[in-house]
Design a protein around this motif. Structure first.
Motif, PDB file in Angstrom:
ATOM      1  N   ALA A 327     -12.805  15.186  21.398  1.00  0.00           N
ATOM      2  CA  ALA A 327     -12.817  13.825  22.525  1.00  0.00           C
ATOM      3  C   ALA A 327     -14.075  13.731  23.141  1.00  0.00           C
ATOM      4  N   VAL A 328     -14.934  15.007  23.073  1.00  0.00           N
ATOM      5  CA  VAL A 328     -16.048  15.172  23.906  1.00  0.00           C
ATOM      6  C   VAL A 328     -17.226  13.819  23.479  1.00  0.00           C
ATOM      7  N   GLN A 329     -17.294  13.804  21.973  1.00  0.00           N
ATOM      8  CA  GLN A 329     -17.969  12.895  21.598  1.00  0.00           C
ATOM      9  C   GLN A 329     -17.119  12.352  20.425  1.00  0.00           C
ATOM     10  N   HIS A 330     -16.654  11.037  20.370  1.00  0.00           N
ATOM     11  CA  HIS A 330     -15.804  10.351  19.341  1.00  0.00           C
ATOM     12  C   HIS A 330     -16.630  10.454  17.823  1.00  0.00           C
ATOM     13  N   VAL A 331     -16.228  10.717  17.025  1.00  0.00           N
ATOM     14  CA  VAL A 331     -16.976  10.468  15.816  1.00  0.00           C
ATOM     15  C   VAL A 331     -16.170   9.437  15.187  1.00  0.00           C
ATOM     16  N   ALA A 332     -16.997   8.295  14.709  1.00  0.00           N
ATOM     17  CA  ALA A 332     -16.572   7.139  14.014  1.00  0.00           C
ATOM     18  C   ALA A 332     -16.607   7.056  12.541  1.00  0.00           C
ATOM     19  N   LEU A 333     -17.503   7.822  12.019  1.00  0.00           N
ATOM     20  CA  LEU A 333     -17.774   8.085  10.502  1.00  0.00           C
ATOM     21  C   LEU A 333     -16.656   8.842   9.929  1.00  0.00           C
ATOM     22  N   LYS A 334     -15.995   8.322   9.052  1.00  0.00           N
ATOM     23  CA  LYS A 334     -14.627   9.009   8.353  1.00  0.00           C
ATOM     24  C   LYS A 334     -14.836   8.753   6.864  1.00  0.00           C
ATOM     25  N   ASP A 335     -14.285   9.791   6.264  1.00  0.00           N
ATOM     26  CA  ASP A 335     -14.298   9.561   4.759  1.00  0.00           C
ATOM     27  C   ASP A 335     -13.377  10.349   3.997  1.00  0.00           C
ATOM     28  N   ASP A 336     -13.358  10.715   2.770  1.00  0.00           N
ATOM     29  CA  ASP A 336     -12.521  11.592   2.106  1.00  0.00           C
ATOM     30  C   ASP A 336     -12.564  13.091   2.541  1.00  0.00           C
ATOM     31  N   THR A 337     -13.655  13.473   2.718  1.00  0.00           N
ATOM     32  CA  THR A 337     -14.014  14.750   3.053  1.00  0.00           C
ATOM     33  C   THR A 337     -13.762  15.286   4.626  1.00  0.00           C
ATOM     34  N   THR A 338     -13.771  14.282   5.550  1.00  0.00           N
ATOM     35  CA  THR A 338     -13.315  14.477   6.720  1.00  0.00           C
ATOM     36  C   THR A 338     -11.750  14.325   6.884  1.00  0.00           C
ATOM     37  N   LEU A 339     -11.272  13.622   6.024  1.00  0.00           N
ATOM     38  CA  LEU A 339      -9.883  13.476   6.099  1.00  0.00           C
ATOM     39  C   LEU A 339      -9.126  14.813   5.512  1.00  0.00           C
ATOM     40  N   ALA A 340      -9.744  15.211   4.265  1.00  0.00           N
ATOM     41  CA  ALA A 340      -9.268  16.512   3.824  1.00  0.00           C
ATOM     42  C   ALA A 340      -9.485  17.692   5.090  1.00  0.00           C
ATOM     43  N   ALA A 341     -10.459  17.640   5.856  1.00  0.00           N
ATOM     44  CA  ALA A 341     -10.838  18.734   6.720  1.00  0.00           C
ATOM     45  C   ALA A 341      -9.879  18.547   7.826  1.00  0.00           C
ATOM     46  N   ALA A 342      -9.781  17.302   8.431  1.00  0.00           N
ATOM     47  CA  ALA A 342      -8.613  17.057   9.309  1.00  0.00           C
ATOM     48  C   ALA A 342      -7.347  17.861   9.042  1.00  0.00           C
ATOM     49  N   ARG A 343      -6.928  17.122   7.736  1.00  0.00           N
ATOM     50  CA  ARG A 343      -5.579  17.893   7.414  1.00  0.00           C
ATOM     51  C   ARG A 343      -5.443  19.375   7.507  1.00  0.00           C
ATOM     52  N   ARG A 344      -6.468  20.210   6.907  1.00  0.00           N
ATOM     53  CA  ARG A 344      -6.522  21.648   6.786  1.00  0.00           C
ATOM     54  C   ARG A 344      -6.497  22.270   8.230  1.00  0.00           C
ATOM     55  N   ALA A 345      -7.127  21.359   9.075  1.00  0.00           N
ATOM     56  CA  ALA A 345      -7.360  21.891  10.613  1.00  0.00           C
ATOM     57  C   ALA A 345      -5.882  21.946  11.115  1.00  0.00           C
ATOM     58  N   ALA A 346      -5.289  20.849  10.916  1.00  0.00           N
ATOM     59  CA  ALA A 346      -3.928  20.453  11.338  1.00  0.00           C
ATOM     60  C   ALA A 346      -2.807  21.331  10.954  1.00  0.00           C
ATOM     61  N   SER A 347      -2.780  21.788   9.655  1.00  0.00           N
ATOM     62  CA  SER A 347      -2.269  22.705   8.987  1.00  0.00           C
ATOM     63  C   SER A 347      -2.350  24.109   9.546  1.00  0.00           C
ATOM     64  N   ALA A 348      -3.564  24.609   9.692  1.00  0.00           N
ATOM     65  CA  ALA A 348      -3.824  25.763  10.304  1.00  0.00           C
ATOM     66  C   ALA A 348      -3.648  25.870  11.625  1.00  0.00           C
ATOM     67  N   LYS A 349      -3.492  24.717  12.434  1.00  0.00           N
ATOM     68  CA  LYS A 349      -2.980  24.881  13.799  1.00  0.00           C
ATOM     69  C   LYS A 349      -1.489  25.034  13.730  1.00  0.00           C
ATOM     70  N   ARG A 350      -0.636  24.706  12.955  1.00  0.00           N
ATOM     71  CA  ARG A 350       0.409  24.510  12.783  1.00  0.00           C
ATOM     72  C   ARG A 350       1.068  25.965  12.419  1.00  0.00           C
ATOM     73  N   GLN A 351       0.162  26.703  11.554  1.00  0.00           N
ATOM     74  CA  GLN A 351       0.518  28.188  11.140  1.00  0.00           C
ATOM     75  C   GLN A 351       0.192  28.890  12.487  1.00  0.00           C
ATOM     76  N   ARG A 352      -0.751  28.757  13.195  1.00  0.00           N
ATOM     77  CA  ARG A 352      -1.142  29.468  14.365  1.00  0.00           C
ATOM     78  C   ARG A 352       0.103  29.573  15.278  1.00  0.00           C
ATOM     79  N   ARG A 353       0.475  28.226  15.449  1.00  0.00           N
ATOM     80  CA  ARG A 353       1.673  28.150  16.470  1.00  0.00           C
ATOM     81  C   ARG A 353       2.822  28.802  15.955  1.00  0.00           C
ATOM     82  N   ALA A 354       3.215  28.670  14.593  1.00  0.00           N
ATOM     83  CA  ALA A 354       4.366  29.370  14.219  1.00  0.00           C
ATOM     84  C   ALA A 354       4.225  30.704  14.201  1.00  0.00           C
ATOM     85  N   ALA A 355       2.944  31.258  13.850  1.00  0.00           N
ATOM     86  CA  ALA A 355       2.889  32.696  14.103  1.00  0.00           C
ATOM     87  C   ALA A 355       3.052  33.326  15.451  1.00  0.00           C
ATOM     88  N   ALA A 356       2.816  32.573  16.489  1.00  0.00           N
ATOM     89  CA  ALA A 356       2.671  32.885  17.918  1.00  0.00           C
ATOM     90  C   ALA A 356       4.046  33.234  18.564  1.00  0.00           C
TER      91      ALA A 356
END
Length: 356
Positions: A327-356
């Motif tokens: 949110a510090v600098q909103h990024v407006a440019l999006k494509d297939d690679t940013t979508l895949a990266a966002a999904r991976r980051a969200a999945s990793a975040k869920r795994q860290r929360r489950a392991a905590a």
């Protein structure tokens, strides 16, 4: 607003907490889309129904995207019936605080409640071109004629440091005529287009100018130095995909102590938080108004000479790795690679929360 024709209105800067898409972010979107979208024919629809008439107007105009222009935070899409033909419709886009224009070649995600326009290529089969789908979310999406939706709006905008045709003389002349502070001037899109809240604090810190210093008390040398800093910093932001450019982070913005060790003061100016260093930026209340002559500024504006830019995916990965909030600098440019990266980051975040 979404109007099909009539006088274009420049959107007011929103006075809310957050990071609006600044000019370098808009130029990154347009640079990518000039390569992938210009010359293609599209069908258009409005998933959330808020741009239904506009989508119909794009189809009626022929659906071929002829060219894209960007002035500051305003983007203009020119549609017609055939490549090289006349422009029959112009679409004006202003992202606002959290807009995005995503282009997908692979898996297309579902449209969201904020998706005002969906474009889909309608010429791939004939020319062997890739199938593309684009999703637009923005505060302002409107369309009309070249005269009403492009010429009229551009006349209301100041020089854009990232355009090749930028004329800094216009900025200097306006500063000589206004009594308001240089901090307000930098956020006034009619005086200089594309600078946002983060760039305001950072460039004034680098130029050693207090945000409250009246613009008409600044010398020609000070204004030209500020212009050069703005051009340099925004070009670095365009090329790197990060508002900090080659810096590791802010020098003054949102800090308690600036990069030079001075205490940073924070206050509200024009509805947005502004920051200044007590050590480096001194307000001179005794200064008188000066007459500013406007010679050519010895700095190359625009982006065409900057070479390859950092991709959207790499820029977002670096942002996540640094620990900086998205949110510090909103990024407006999006494509297939940013979508895949966002999904991976969200999945990793869920795994860290489950392991905590």
């Amino acid at each position: 607003s979404s109007q099909v024709s009539g006088r274009g209105q420049l959107p007011r800067e929103q006075h809310t907490v957050g990071a609006m898409v600044e000019g370098d972010g808009c130029h990154r979107v347009v640079a990518a889309q000039r390569k992938s979208l210009v010359g293609r024919k599209f069908s258009a629809s409005s998933p959330n129904g808020r741009f239904k008439a506009g989508a119909q107007a794009i189809a009626k105009a022929g659906g071929v995207l002829l060219r894209i222009e960007v002035h500051g935070k305003n983007m203009f899409y020119f549609f017609g019936k055939a490549r090289g033909g006349a422009t029959l419709l112009v679409m004006h886009v202003h992202f606002g605080m959290a807009g995005a224009f995503a282009v997908y070649m692979g898996e297309e995600p579902d449209a969201t409640a904020t998706t005002r326009l969906r474009l889909e290529t309608a010429d791939g089969g004939k020319r062997g071109l890739p199938h593309l789908a684009a999703h637009l979310s923005a505060m302002t999406v409107e369309c009309g004629s070249v005269a009403s939706m492009y010429d009229r709006l551009v006349l209301k905008l100041g020089p854009d440091p990232l355009r090749e045709d930028a004329e800094p003389e216009r900025l200097l002349a306006r500063c000589a005529m206004v009594k308001k502070s240089i901090g307000l001037v930098l956020m006034d899109q009619s005086i200089i287009a594309g600078v946002g809240n983060i760039y305001r604090s950072e460039t004034l810190y680098e130029a050693q100018l207090h945000p409250d210093q009246p613009a008409n008390t600044l010398t020609r040398a000070e204004l030209l130095a500020l212009w050069r800093i703005v051009v340099r910093d925004m070009q670095a932001g365009f090329k790197s995909g990060s508002i900090w450019g080659k810096k590791k982070g802010p020098l003054c913005y949102s800090r308690k102590t600036s990069a030079c060790g001075g205490k940073v003061r924070e206050w509200t100016m024009g509805g947005r938080n502004v920051y200044a260093c007590a050590k480096r930026q001194r307000l001179d209340k005794q200064r008188k108004a000066v007459v500013v002559l406007a010679p050519k500024a010895a700095v190359r504006t625009g982006t065409a000479h900057l070479g390859r830019v950092v991709s959207a995916a790499v820029a977002e990965r670096r942002k996540r790795k640094s620990g900086e909030s998205m949110a510090v600098q909103h990024v407006a440019l999006k494509d297939d690679t940013t979508l895949a990266a966002a999904r991976r980051a969200a999945s990793a975040k869920r795994q860290r929360r489950a392991a905590a």
